[in-house]
Design a protein around this motif. Structure first.
Motif, PDB file in Angstrom:
ATOM      1  N   ARG A 559       6.854  -0.391   0.246  1.00 17.77           N
ATOM      2  CA  ARG A 559       8.149  -0.988   0.544  1.00 17.77           C
ATOM      3  C   ARG A 559       8.990  -1.180  -0.715  1.00 17.77           C
ATOM      4  O   ARG A 559      10.208  -1.052  -0.687  1.00 17.77           O
ATOM      5  N   ALA A 560       8.376  -1.518  -1.846  1.00 12.37           N
ATOM      6  CA  ALA A 560       9.128  -1.809  -3.071  1.00 12.37           C
ATOM      7  C   ALA A 560       9.612  -0.513  -3.705  1.00 12.37           C
ATOM      8  O   ALA A 560       8.880   0.165  -4.431  1.00 12.37           O
ATOM      9  N   GLU A 561      10.854  -0.159  -3.420  1.00 12.39           N
ATOM     10  CA  GLU A 561      11.379   1.122  -3.893  1.00 12.39           C
ATOM     11  C   GLU A 561      11.578   1.121  -5.400  1.00 12.39           C
ATOM     12  O   GLU A 561      11.365   2.130  -6.073  1.00 12.39           O
ATOM     13  N   GLU A 562      12.001  -0.041  -5.948  1.00 13.93           N
ATOM     14  CA  GLU A 562      12.267  -0.076  -7.378  1.00 13.93           C
ATOM     15  C   GLU A 562      10.988  -0.106  -8.201  1.00 13.93           C
ATOM     16  O   GLU A 562      10.923   0.450  -9.287  1.00 13.93           O
ATOM     17  N   HIS A 563       9.985  -0.806  -7.692  1.00 12.16           N
ATOM     18  CA  HIS A 563       8.730  -0.927  -8.453  1.00 12.16           C
ATOM     19  C   HIS A 563       7.562  -0.537  -7.555  1.00 12.16           C
ATOM     20  O   HIS A 563       6.758  -1.370  -7.150  1.00 12.16           O
ATOM     21  N   PRO A 564       7.462   0.715  -7.192  1.00 17.32           N
ATOM     22  CA  PRO A 564       6.359   1.146  -6.319  1.00 17.32           C
ATOM     23  C   PRO A 564       5.024   1.006  -7.036  1.00 17.32           C
ATOM     24  O   PRO A 564       4.936   1.144  -8.261  1.00 17.32           O
ATOM     25  N   ASN A 565       4.002   0.731  -6.249  1.00 12.34           N
ATOM     26  CA  ASN A 565       2.656   0.624  -6.804  1.00 12.34           C
ATOM     27  C   ASN A 565       1.974   1.979  -6.612  1.00 12.34           C
ATOM     28  O   ASN A 565       1.637   2.354  -5.483  1.00 12.34           O
ATOM     29  N   PRO A 566       1.759   2.719  -7.670  1.00 12.42           N
ATOM     30  CA  PRO A 566       1.163   4.062  -7.510  1.00 12.42           C
ATOM     31  C   PRO A 566      -0.245   4.015  -6.939  1.00 12.42           C
ATOM     32  O   PRO A 566      -0.690   4.982  -6.319  1.00 12.42           O
ATOM     33  N   ALA A 567      -0.947   2.869  -7.139  1.00 15.12           N
ATOM     34  CA  ALA A 567      -2.319   2.770  -6.629  1.00 15.12           C
ATOM     35  C   ALA A 567      -2.345   2.833  -5.110  1.00 15.12           C
ATOM     36  O   ALA A 567      -3.242   3.454  -4.513  1.00 15.12           O
ATOM     37  N   ASP A 568      -1.367   2.188  -4.460  1.00 15.64           N
ATOM     38  CA  ASP A 568      -1.324   2.201  -2.999  1.00 15.64           C
ATOM     39  C   ASP A 568      -1.194   3.624  -2.472  1.00 15.64           C
ATOM     40  O   ASP A 568      -1.903   4.037  -1.547  1.00 15.64           O
ATOM     41  N   GLU A 569      -0.275   4.358  -3.054  1.00 17.88           N
ATOM     42  CA  GLU A 569      -0.075   5.728  -2.595  1.00 17.88           C
ATOM     43  C   GLU A 569      -1.299   6.590  -2.884  1.00 17.88           C
ATOM     44  O   GLU A 569      -1.676   7.442  -2.071  1.00 17.88           O
ATOM     45  N   THR A 570      -1.950   6.343  -4.005  1.00 18.43           N
ATOM     46  CA  THR A 570      -3.149   7.117  -4.345  1.00 18.43           C
ATOM     47  C   THR A 570      -4.257   6.860  -3.343  1.00 18.43           C
ATOM     48  O   THR A 570      -4.944   7.788  -2.883  1.00 18.43           O
ATOM     49  N   ILE A 571      -4.438   5.565  -2.971  1.00 19.66           N
ATOM     50  CA  ILE A 571      -5.496   5.226  -2.012  1.00 19.66           C
ATOM     51  C   ILE A 571      -5.201   5.831  -0.652  1.00 19.66           C
ATOM     52  O   ILE A 571      -6.080   6.432  -0.011  1.00 19.66           O
ATOM     53  N   VAL A 572      -3.972   5.689  -0.190  1.00 14.40           N
ATOM     54  CA  VAL A 572      -3.627   6.221   1.131  1.00 14.40           C
ATOM     55  C   VAL A 572      -3.781   7.741   1.145  1.00 14.40           C
ATOM     56  O   VAL A 572      -4.301   8.320   2.104  1.00 14.40           O
ATOM     57  N   GLU A 573      -3.315   8.389   0.084  1.00 19.11           N
ATOM     58  CA  GLU A 573      -3.437   9.844   0.023  1.00 19.11           C
ATOM     59  C   GLU A 573      -4.890  10.281   0.069  1.00 19.11           C
ATOM     60  O   GLU A 573      -5.251  11.251   0.763  1.00 19.11           O
ATOM     61  N   ALA A 574      -5.781   9.547  -0.638  1.00 22.38           N
ATOM     62  CA  ALA A 574      -7.196   9.894  -0.634  1.00 22.38           C
ATOM     63  C   ALA A 574      -7.800   9.709   0.753  1.00 22.38           C
ATOM     64  O   ALA A 574      -8.600  10.531   1.218  1.00 22.38           O
ATOM     65  N   LEU A 575      -7.428   8.605   1.445  1.00 26.63           N
ATOM     66  CA  LEU A 575      -7.947   8.363   2.784  1.00 26.63           C
ATOM     67  C   LEU A 575      -7.467   9.426   3.765  1.00 26.63           C
ATOM     68  O   LEU A 575      -8.233   9.882   4.630  1.00 26.63           O
ATOM     69  N   VAL A 576      -6.217   9.836   3.630  1.00 21.02           N
ATOM     70  CA  VAL A 576      -5.679  10.864   4.527  1.00 21.02           C
ATOM     71  C   VAL A 576      -6.406  12.186   4.319  1.00 21.02           C
ATOM     72  O   VAL A 576      -6.801  12.862   5.288  1.00 21.02           O
ATOM     73  N   GLN A 577      -6.595  12.568   3.063  1.00 21.33           N
ATOM     74  CA  GLN A 577      -7.294  13.820   2.788  1.00 21.33           C
ATOM     75  C   GLN A 577      -8.733  13.772   3.295  1.00 21.33           C
ATOM     76  O   GLN A 577      -9.225  14.752   3.863  1.00 21.33           O
ATOM     77  N   LEU A 578      -9.395  12.641   3.097  1.00 22.55           N
ATOM     78  CA  LEU A 578     -10.773  12.500   3.584  1.00 22.55           C
ATOM     79  C   LEU A 578     -10.818  12.627   5.100  1.00 22.55           C
ATOM     80  O   LEU A 578     -11.669  13.333   5.655  1.00 22.55           O
ATOM     81  N   ALA A 579      -9.898  11.941   5.778  1.00 19.58           N
ATOM     82  CA  ALA A 579      -9.888  11.979   7.242  1.00 19.58           C
ATOM     83  C   ALA A 579      -9.637  13.392   7.745  1.00 19.58           C
ATOM     84  O   ALA A 579     -10.288  13.856   8.701  1.00 19.58           O
TER      85      ALA A 579
END
Length: 632
Positions: A559-579
């Motif tokens: 949600r935080a467009e100005e200060h995105p947390n790269p860790a969140d996107e990394t975790i979600v991307e890893a879970l999506v690829q695994l699934a």
């Protein structure tokens, strides 16, 4: 007692004719002392009965008895030798005659009782009701009065007597009788003490405590000289069962006795009532309490006192207590409510960690009462059709097409209005109502999905229904699903069942068998709130799961467009690829903005669900979304 009163004659008063009967029907004999037989004269005693008139022998006496009834002297003799204390009373309530038994009972000469007020002798003015009923008997408006009274003899000794006042036969006077029941009352008192006191601690027991509390509430309500308030400390010893189990009940009883003594010492300075209500539960009742602070101070004192070690039979024992404290105005308070409030507050004290006191909180209690009311009416509410389903779309992140919906149950409560699932689903899982409720949700959702399929054949929607793990254990979920699909005609591939990660991960035995049977049937299985529970990825590959629903906490980081947390996107991307490598689709929950939807699309999420697309809506609103792609 007063001395003998002189006889005073009223010159204008009519005199009885010679030979006229007295109050007992006895004419004054020639040898009787002055005043004998006169309504205001002194008692004649036993001698008068023997000088009432000459007899003519057995035959004559026998003949007279058959002709006119027993001789008046027989009545007088019976009156004077009777063991029952009696007095003849006129219609004004004055004593006309008293027998020796009455004098002995009251510890005085019966002659001194003449002209005395019978109401004073028998203490009949004590309460308005007794006085009114006594006056009714004197006036001929009532046939009898019977009361038990505590009287005091001339020597100061107290006794209990049963008082009876009733008209004398064939006379315009009345007969007052007193029976000494002191021994009976004493026996009743001893039996009552045994009945109303705890044999282990010698404290008042539950019955006596409730009796005293009821009196205290009544007195506090109507006594304008008091504070009009009442307080209660209800305590339970923490871990007392362990003492009984390890050291035996004899040691446990001695410990209870020691606890009772300390509680009595705490309550003694202010005269508070201490009682043992059963087991290791005690209560301290504060009459005319000065306010909440007084009860809190008492609770602190009790806790500190009980925390000191006990020496019981040479063994050093330490115990603690949890105390529920209630203080309120007496007016409008009932014993049942007061005890329920105290019991609830004691439960809070234990729930909050034990060895503490907790003050009654009306707001917290209202929440508990609401929770209890909801819990008790869940099952009937299912039968009364008080539940409705709303549906939230599951939207393809690539094309914005509505692929399915999640069925979300609401309760249209007649008292509390529309309730969201978090208000009643946990209660339903606790009391087992989740089984009939879950069955209703499943049937209603499948019926609605079938209606959409028939209305829009090119765009069939998958309906996703939440299932609690208790539904798997407490019912035959596989049979229920099969029967409902057959009943509604919905193809199995258009039904998806959602179970939480904590319910699915580690499933063995019956739950795993049920999931496998449902999957074999063609029903899709989804893991809800994935990423918040066990996250046992190795076990994930062995489950018959087709979809992962990522918990909304992962999406919030987008949600935080100005200060995105790269860790969140990394975790979600890893879970999506695994699934995807496991052949699973991924749904992201709590999508609230176009920016979140776009980032989720870029990393490969298949579908999204959240307020960005739609809030949960009635089924007719879904129909309009089927042919209109959602924003994305």
């Amino acid at each position: 007692m007063p001395s003998v009163l002189p006889v005073t004659e009223d010159p204008g008063a009519p005199r009885p004719a010679p030979g006229a009967p007295s109050a007992l029907g006895t004419p004054p004999g020639p040898g009787a002392p002055p005043g004998a037989g006169h309504p205001t004269g002194h008692t004649t005693g036993l001698a008068a009965g023997h000088t009432a008139g000459p007899t003519t022998g057995h035959t004559a006496g026998h003949t007279a008895e058959h002709a006119t009834g027993p001789a008046p002297g027989d009545y007088r003799a019976a009156f004077n030798v009777a063991r029952l204390a009696m007095a003849v009373v006129d219609r004004e309530g004055r004593v006309l005659d008293a027998n020796p038994a009455l004098g002995a009972l009251l510890g005085t000469d019966p002659a001194l009782l003449i002209t005395r007020s019978a109401a004073d002798l028998a203490d009949l003015r004590e309460d308005p009701r007794t006085w009114r009923e006594y006056r009714d008997v004197l006036g001929g408006r009532a046939a009898r009065l019977r009361r038990t009274r505590r009287l005091r003899r001339a020597d100061g000794h107290a006794l209990w007597a049963e008082i009876t006042v009733e008209p004398a036969p064939d006379s315009c006077s009345l007969l007052l009788s007193m029976a000494d029941i002191s021994d009976q009352r004493d026996l009743q008192g001893r039996l009552r003490h045994l009945q109303m006191h705890d044999p282990v601690t010698r404290l008042p027991n539950r019955s006596l405590f409730f009796e005293r509390m009821t009196r205290a509430l009544e007195a506090a309500t109507y006594d304008h000289g008091g504070t009009g308030r009442i307080g209660l400390c209800y305590l339970d010893l923490d871990g007392f069962k362990a003492v009984n189990d390890t050291l035996g009940h004899r040691v446990g009883d001695r410990l209870l006795g020691a606890v009772a003594q300390r509680l009595t010492d705490c309550a003694a300075p202010d005269g508070h009532l201490v009682a043992r209500l059963g087991g290791d539960e005690f209560a301290l009742l504060v009459r005319n309490s000065s306010g909440t602070e007084q009860l809190c101070d008492l609770a602190r004192t009790v806790l500190a006192t009980l925390q000191e070690p006990f020496d019981v039979g040479g063994q050093r024992l330490s115990v603690s207590a949890s105390i529920g404290v209630v203080e309120r105005p007496a007016a409008g308070t009932h014993t049942t409510w007061l005890m329920q409030a105290a019991d609830t507050t004691l439960y809070w004290a234990k729930e909050d960690g034990k060895a503490r006191w907790t003050l009654f909180d009306p707001e917290r209690n209202a929440h508990r009462m609401t929770r209890q009311a909801l819990s008790s009416t869940l099952r009937p509410a299912v039968e009364r059709d008080e539940f409705v389903l709303d549906y939230q779309p599951l939207v393809g992140l690539g094309d914005g097409v509505v692929r399915g919906v999640e069925a979300l149950v609401r309760w249209d409560h007649p008292q509390f209005g529309r309730l969201s699932p978090n208000r009643f689903i946990p209660l339903a899982e606790e009391n087992g109502a989740i089984v009939p409720l879950g069955r209703w949700v499943l049937r209603t959702a499948c019926r609605q999905a079938r209606a959409w399929q028939l209305a829009e054949p090119p765009h069939p929607l998958v309906v996703s229904v939440n299932v609690a793990v208790r539904q798997v254990w407490d019912s035959d979920l596989v049979a229920d699903v099969g029967a409902i699909l057959a009943e509604t005609g919905l193809p199995p591939h258009l039904l998806q069942l959602e179970l939480t990660e904590s319910a699915v991960m580690g499933s063995t035995g019956r739950p795993l068998q049920a999931l496998q049977a449902l999957s074999d049937m063609g029903v899709a299985i989804a893991i809800d709130d994935f990423g918040t529970g066990y996250s046992n990825l190795a076990y994930l590959s062995r489950l018959p799961v087709s979809t992962l629903k990522l918990d909304g906490s992962f999406v919030q980081g987008f949600r935080a467009e100005e200060h995105p947390n790269p860790a969140d996107e990394t975790i979600v991307e890893a879970l999506v690829q695994l699934a995807h490598r496991l052949g699973l689709t991924v749904t992201a929950e709590c999508v609230e903005s176009a920016e979140q939807a776009e980032r989720l699309r870029r990393i490969g999420c298949d579908t999204g669900q959240g307020w960005f697309y739609s809030r949960p809506v009635p089924p007719d609103r879904i129909q309009a979304m089927i042919n209109c792609p959602a924003p994305g």
